[in-house]
Scaffold this active site. Structure first.
Site, short mmCIF file in Angstrom:
data_model
loop_
_atom_site.label_atom_id
_atom_site.label_comp_id
_atom_site.label_asym_id
_atom_site.label_seq_id
_atom_site.Cartn_x
_atom_site.Cartn_y
_atom_site.Cartn_z
N SER A 1 6.65 -27.90 5.03
CA SER A 1 5.76 -27.36 6.48
C SER A 1 4.39 -28.14 6.14
CB SER A 1 5.62 -26.17 6.30
OG SER A 1 4.48 -25.54 7.13
N TYR B 1 5.51 -18.47 1.28
CA TYR B 1 5.75 -19.40 2.23
C TYR B 1 5.04 -20.73 1.75
CZ TYR B 1 6.88 -22.02 6.91
OH TYR B 1 7.51 -22.80 7.72
N LYS C 1 6.79 -24.26 0.05
CA LYS C 1 6.73 -25.24 0.80
C LYS C 1 5.95 -26.45 -0.04
CE LYS C 1 8.91 -23.91 4.52
NZ LYS C 1 10.42 -24.71 4.51
N1 LIG Z 1 8.56 -23.26 13.31
C1 LIG Z 1 7.70 -23.63 12.84
O1 LIG Z 1 6.37 -23.46 13.25
C2 LIG Z 1 7.78 -24.36 11.49
C3 LIG Z 1 6.71 -25.14 10.98
C4 LIG Z 1 6.91 -25.81 9.81
C5 LIG Z 1 8.20 -25.67 9.14
N2 LIG Z 1 8.93 -25.00 9.54
C6 LIG Z 1 10.25 -24.95 9.05
O2 LIG Z 1 11.25 -25.52 9.64
C7 LIG Z 1 12.48 -24.82 9.14
C8 LIG Z 1 13.42 -24.67 10.11
O3 LIG Z 1 12.77 -23.28 10.70
P1 LIG Z 1 12.71 -23.27 12.26
O4 LIG Z 1 11.27 -23.06 12.66
O5 LIG Z 1 13.54 -24.28 13.21
O6 LIG Z 1 13.22 -21.62 12.78
P2 LIG Z 1 14.77 -21.02 13.22
O7 LIG Z 1 14.74 -19.60 12.87
O8 LIG Z 1 14.83 -21.67 14.58
O9 LIG Z 1 15.94 -21.94 12.22
C9 LIG Z 1 15.98 -21.58 10.80
C10 LIG Z 1 17.43 -21.41 10.51
O10 LIG Z 1 17.89 -21.17 9.44
C11 LIG Z 1 18.74 -20.15 9.07
N3 LIG Z 1 18.87 -19.52 7.79
C12 LIG Z 1 18.00 -18.57 7.35
N4 LIG Z 1 18.21 -18.19 6.17
C13 LIG Z 1 19.51 -18.94 5.90
C14 LIG Z 1 20.10 -19.05 4.74
N5 LIG Z 1 19.87 -18.44 3.78
N6 LIG Z 1 21.27 -20.17 4.46
C15 LIG Z 1 21.21 -20.76 5.59
N7 LIG Z 1 20.60 -20.81 6.96
C16 LIG Z 1 19.60 -20.03 6.95
C17 LIG Z 1 18.62 -19.34 10.38
O11 LIG Z 1 19.85 -18.47 10.68
C18 LIG Z 1 18.07 -20.27 11.36
O12 LIG Z 1 19.18 -20.77 12.46
C19 LIG Z 1 12.28 -23.82 7.99
O13 LIG Z 1 12.45 -24.49 6.82
C20 LIG Z 1 10.76 -23.59 8.44
O14 LIG Z 1 10.02 -22.92 7.24
C21 LIG Z 1 8.78 -24.15 10.74
#
Ligand SMILES: NC(=O)c1ccc[n+]([C@@H]2O[C@H](COP(=O)([O-])OP(=O)(O)OC[C@H]3O[C@@H](n4cnc5c(N)ncnc54)[C@H](O)[C@@H]3O)[C@@H](O)[C@H]2O)c1
Length: 271
Positions: free
Chosen positions: A143, A156, A160
């Site tokens: 992130s 978090y 990260k």
């Molecule tokens: N949404 C944002 O603004 C944002 C910004 C920067 C980084 N991210 C990162 O992007 C990545 C994806 O997140 P997202 O925003 O798409 O959210 P999301 O909730 O849509 O996707 C996350 C997925 O991870 C799965 N998950 C959770 N725990 C798990 C585990 N123990 N084992 C396997 N799968 C698991 C969830 O079921 C979900 O489907 C994450 O690493 C998040 O930190 C998100």
């Protein structure tokens, strides 16, 4: 790494959000995709949706925090496709916003297990296959919060930062083995996903998650910043992999925060 038809990719956290976006973008380019998630029904539905559109997919339920389950994911991938070219360690969760001294240890351990050790498990079980094949790439999702301070989200923020650091080192280690190997770290800013909701659905006992209405994306929108769609992040991520970029940033507004952090660090270097 060139992304080509017939290659094999694995995406964790693929049932929704950025992970699903990556799976969809890879499938659209003719890559066979192994979709994995802790949410069994949701990941099977996601794989079926892509398969119905003509993709070759495999759904594997796995908790990335469990090394044995990630080992089984690697075994299932090799069993079905015989190889793996791109490993997207993407699954993640977020804890409830609070100052560091109020973040509970259960939340810390959960973030470390899923968002840090989940990546470690992916590297541990998949990279030997990349090396044996003589080529391949690891794409870890961190992130932009791993490149700057992130008040109220220290667990978090910390994991990260760790994922960015380990990816920089992994990339050097892989390139020392062969120039056809490498690693990149995806550093999105706010993206419209269900991260708060899926975190709440998956949390272990004692871990605290944001209120369902409190998303990173909503916070950004309130500040007037842009919020990307998962499909946009996926497109930029794949472009970054193809450009062999180590750090893949996606949201232009985050540049100022990254620069401020680097400049503050340089200003503290006394020589
Ligand atoms: N949404 C944002 O603004 C944002 C910004 C920067 C980084 N991210 C990162 O992007 C990545 C994806 O997140 P997202 O925003 O798409 O959210 P999301 O909730 O849509 O996707 C996350 C997925 O991870 C799965 N998950 C959770 N725990 C798990 C585990 N123990 N084992 C396997 N799968 C698991 C969830 O079921 C979900 O489907 C994450 O690493 C998040 O930190 C998100």
């Amino acid at each position: 790494m060139r992304i080509e038809q017939g290659q094999v990719a694995v995406v964790t956290g693929a049932a929704s959000g950025i992970g699903y976006g990556l799976a969809e973008a890879l499938a659209a380019r003719g890559v066979h995709v192994v979709l994995s998630d802790v949410q069994t029904d949701a990941v099977e539905r996601a794989a079926a949706t892509l398969a119905a559109a003509g993709a070759t997919t495999l759904a594997v339920a796995a908790d990335v925090g469990d090394a044995d389950q990630v080992g089984a994911l690697a075994a299932a991938t090799i069993d079905r496709f015989g190889r793996v070219d791109l490993v997207c360690n993407n699954a993640g969760v977020v804890s409830r916003p609070a100052p560091m001294w109020e973040q509970g240890l259960a939340s810390w351990r959960w973030l470390i297990d899923v968002a840090l050790l989940g990546v470690v498990h992916g590297v541990h079980h998949f990279v030997p296959h990349l090396i044996r094949q003589g080529g391949g790439h690891v794409l870890n999702t961190a992130s932009v919060g791993g490149l700057m301070p992130l008040p109220t989200l220290t667990p978090y923020n910390a994991v990260k930062h760790a994922v960015i650091g380990l990816t920089e080192t992994l990339d050097l280690e892989l390139r020392a083995v062969a120039p056809t190997l490498g690693a990149s770290v995806l550093c999105p800013g706010p993206v419209a996903t269900a991260l708060s909701e899926t975190s709440r659905a998956n949390r272990p006992a004692g871990a605290r998650t944001p209120d369902p209405t409190d998303t990173l994306a909503d916070r950004a929108a309130q500040r007037g910043g842009s919020v990307l769609l998962p499909a946009d992040v996926a497109r930029i991520a794949l472009e970054g992999v193809e450009a062999d970029r180590v750090h893949i940033l996606t949201n232009p507004e985050t540049a100022a925060g990254v620069r401020a952090r680097v400049e503050a660090l340089l200003a503290d270097v006394p020589w």
